[in-house]
Every structure is written in C-alpha cells, then in structure tokens.
Write a protein that holds these residues in place. Structure first.
Motif, short mmCIF file in Angstrom:
data_model
loop_
_atom_site.label_atom_id
_atom_site.label_comp_id
_atom_site.label_asym_id
_atom_site.label_seq_id
_atom_site.Cartn_x
_atom_site.Cartn_y
_atom_site.Cartn_z
N LYS A 48 -5.27 -93.51 -71.47
CA LYS A 48 -6.55 -92.79 -71.32
C LYS A 48 -6.26 -91.44 -70.69
CE LYS A 48 -10.65 -91.37 -69.97
NZ LYS A 48 -11.03 -91.31 -68.59
N ALA A 52 -15.46 -93.88 -71.21
CA ALA A 52 -14.13 -93.89 -71.82
C ALA A 52 -13.13 -94.79 -71.07
CB ALA A 52 -13.59 -92.46 -71.89
N ARG A 87 -21.81 -93.41 -64.86
CA ARG A 87 -22.33 -93.57 -66.23
C ARG A 87 -23.42 -92.54 -66.49
NH1 ARG A 87 -18.30 -97.03 -65.18
NH2 ARG A 87 -18.11 -98.65 -66.76
N ARG A 88 -23.35 -91.93 -67.69
CA ARG A 88 -24.33 -90.91 -68.05
C ARG A 88 -25.61 -91.53 -68.57
NH1 ARG A 88 -23.09 -85.68 -69.18
NH2 ARG A 88 -20.92 -86.35 -69.21
N GLY A 145 -12.33 -89.07 -73.13
CA GLY A 145 -13.76 -88.85 -72.91
C GLY A 145 -14.02 -87.38 -73.16
N GLY A 146 -14.47 -86.72 -72.12
CA GLY A 146 -14.78 -85.29 -72.24
C GLY A 146 -16.14 -85.00 -71.64
N ASN A 156 -23.34 -94.41 -76.41
CA ASN A 156 -22.37 -93.75 -75.55
C ASN A 156 -21.76 -94.79 -74.61
OD1 ASN A 156 -20.96 -91.91 -74.01
ND2 ASN A 156 -22.78 -91.04 -72.99
N TYR A 165 -17.74 -85.67 -78.41
CA TYR A 165 -16.65 -86.66 -78.32
C TYR A 165 -16.08 -87.01 -79.70
CZ TYR A 165 -18.81 -87.62 -73.70
OH TYR A 165 -19.34 -87.52 -72.44
N GLY A 176 -10.92 -86.37 -67.93
CA GLY A 176 -11.80 -85.27 -68.32
C GLY A 176 -11.31 -83.90 -67.87
#
Ligand SMILES: Nc1ncnc2c1ncn2[C@@H]1O[C@H](COP(=O)(O)OP(=O)(O)O)[C@@H](O)[C@H]1O
Ligand SMILES: CC(=O)N[C@@H](CCC(=O)OP(=O)(O)O)C(=O)O
Length: 267
Positions: free
Chosen positions: A8, A166, A61-62, A39-40, A163, A76, A11
């Motif tokens: 992984k 990541a 978490r968004r 992710g990003g 979503n 993404y 960001g």
C-alpha cells in the motif's frame, strides 16, 4: 506457497511527484508477484475544495455524498490509477489497474448507519465495507506476471460504486489472497514506521504487539490515520497474512528484506 507482496502506498507519497516516481521505480524492480494498493485522499480533498464541496472525515473515513462519490471515482479509479499504471509500464513492469467493479474484483455493501462500523448512527454515505475479493481473477492475472494496481473504489453488484478506505482494501486483499499465497503486506508511507515520537523519524518501534499498541494509543503517541492503519494491520496478521510491515516508501527494498520499519506481531 509462492510469495506475494501486497504493498500500500500512502497519500503523501502520491501527492509528491518526485517521491511517486522514485517509489514506482522501486516497486517495478520488486521481484515476484505483487499487488499495489493506492488511495489519494489528499488530492480528492484538494479537488473537492476547488469545486466548493466540503469534506468531512470521521475516524479516517471520508463521509462520501453523491457529489464526492463522483470525485473519488474520477480521481482514484481514473487519474491516479492510470498514472501509476503508465509509470509502471514506463519502468518495464506490466501492470493492470482495477477498481473493485472491474472484473468484480472487490464487492462491498453500503455501510449502514446501524452496522457495527457506523458507530453513533453516523451516515457515511457512499462508503462500502468489503464482502468478497475475487481471488481467482487476481490469481489468473498474477500467473501472467502482471502487477495489479488497485484503486479504493468498490461496488455492490447492484450497479452502485462505493468508496472504501485504501488501508482496508490492502488488508482485505492480502487476507483473501493468503489462502493461495504466502502474503507479505507492506504499508509504506512518508514516515520511517510507527514512531514513539511522531516528530522523530529515528524513534521507530521495531515491533508492535496488541498490548503495546493499546498502551501507545492511551498515551496518545499513536493517533489519527495511524489508528485505522494499525487496526487493519492487526486484522491482517490475525487472519493468515504471514508478515505485516509499516515503513518508509523511500525504503521499499529494506522493508521487503526486513531491515526497516515496524513489524506487526500477532500474540
Ligand atoms: N505513532 C505514529 N507514528 C507514525 N505516524 C503516526 C503516528 N501517530 C499518528 N501518525 C500519523 O498517521 C499518519 C498516517 O496515516 P494516513 O495519513 O492515514 O496514512 P497514509 O499516508 O497511508 O494515507 C502519519 O502521516 C502521521 O501523521
Ligand atoms: C471511505 C474512505 O475514507 N476512503 C478513502 C479512500 C482513499 C484513501 O484511503 O486514501 P489514503 O490511503 O491516501 O488515505 C478516502 O476517500 O479518503
């Protein structure tokens, strides 16, 4: 069992062109079977702010409303994923970029406000919790020496994109593939590992047990994004993944050879 690396990338590395170029060169040079998860989130936050769409994160978490879902999908599964794949091709590494809907790679369900993860009745919007990873598809691609690049967008098999964090994608993918391969999971980011003092890159904790993790959390030495990352890391090591390492993206080869970073210990 054949060895597989699930790596992984953090960001802050994706956000830094030079660091990303260097990392992808190192990733391309990793011998054997490999999956890259990205992710990003930072770029999404930046683009959303330019569009005047306010962003809210809870426990890493968004909160993903309908407009944000469009942005995360474009950023993404589009820009970041394809840029990574093109750079890997440029480094002589044949790679295939997928989001969870492609080839039904990762199926999830929309997180309900009354599910255990929707603590406190929070509505996370279009956020997916992983149900299945299509290991047979991934196995057939890996068998062709193709490196897989996974974007953190999943789907519910009813036409809905979701979503998904990541770090969770990396954990779920590593866990699922550990039934077929000897999987090593590496969380690479901008710091040298889990640090005793976040401002001192020489204070790397070489190995972290669940008890020590609790202690450091209570002392607020571990906080923010590191908490969900470590929860994922422990979930992986407790569910079949043979090795989990957290460390610096610039030291990928050292992380692989076990000479750097924090090792997550299952006791
Ligand atoms: N003890 C710690 N050691 C290292 N980083 C920590 C620690 N506690 C909190 N953090 C924070 O966690 C962040 C990593 O989480 P996150 O930003 O979600 O990861 P990623 O870069 O992989 O997306 C670090 O940038 C750092 O600010
Ligand atoms: C649901 C959720 O939080 N998804 C994440 C997915 C991206 C991600 O995890 O990116 P980093 O690894 O760069 O943090 C988000 O949109 O921020």
């Amino acid at each position: 069992m054949e060895k597989l690396y699930v790596i992984k990338i953090g960001g802050n590395i994706i956000d830094d062109d030079q660091k990303l170029v260097a990392f992808l060169k190192d990733f391309a040079a990793v011998k054997g079977l490999k999956v890259l998860v990205h992710g990003g989130g930072k770029l999404v936050t930046k683009m959303a702010s330019q569009l005047g769409i306010e962003q809210q994160m809870i426990d890493g978490r968004r909160i993903t409303d309908a407009e944000t879902l469009k942005i995360v999908t474009m950023v993404y599964a589009g820009l970041i994923n394809k840029n990574i794949v093109a750079q890997l091709q440029g480094n002589g590494c044949n790679a295939l970029g997928l989001c969870g809907a492609d080839g039904n790679t990762i199926q999830s369900h929309k997180r309900g406000s009354n599910s255990p993860l929707g603590v406190g009745g929070i509505d996370y919007g279009f956020v997916g919790d992983v149900d299945t990873v299509n290991t047979s598809l991934l196995q057939s691609l890996l068998a062709q020496q193709i490196a897989i690049v996974l974007a953190p967008i999943t789907h519910d098999l009813n036409g809905l994109l979701l979503n998904t964090n990541a770090d969770t994608i990396a954990q779920e993918t590593a866990k699922a593939l550990s039934t077929i391969y000897n999987v090593e999971l590496i969380y690479s980011f901008e710091k040298a590992g889990v640090l005793l003092d976040i401002n001192d890159d020489t204070s790397v904790i070489s190995s972290l047990t669940p008890i020590y993790y609790q202690e450091l959390k209570e002392q607020h030495r571990i906080f923010a994004g590191m908490i969900p990352k470590l929860d994922n890391a422990f979930a992986a090591i407790n569910n079949g993944v043979s090795k989990v390492i957290i460390g610096k993206a610039e030291q990928l080869q050292e992380l692989i050879s076990g000479n750097s970073g924090t090792a997550i210990i299952n006791v």
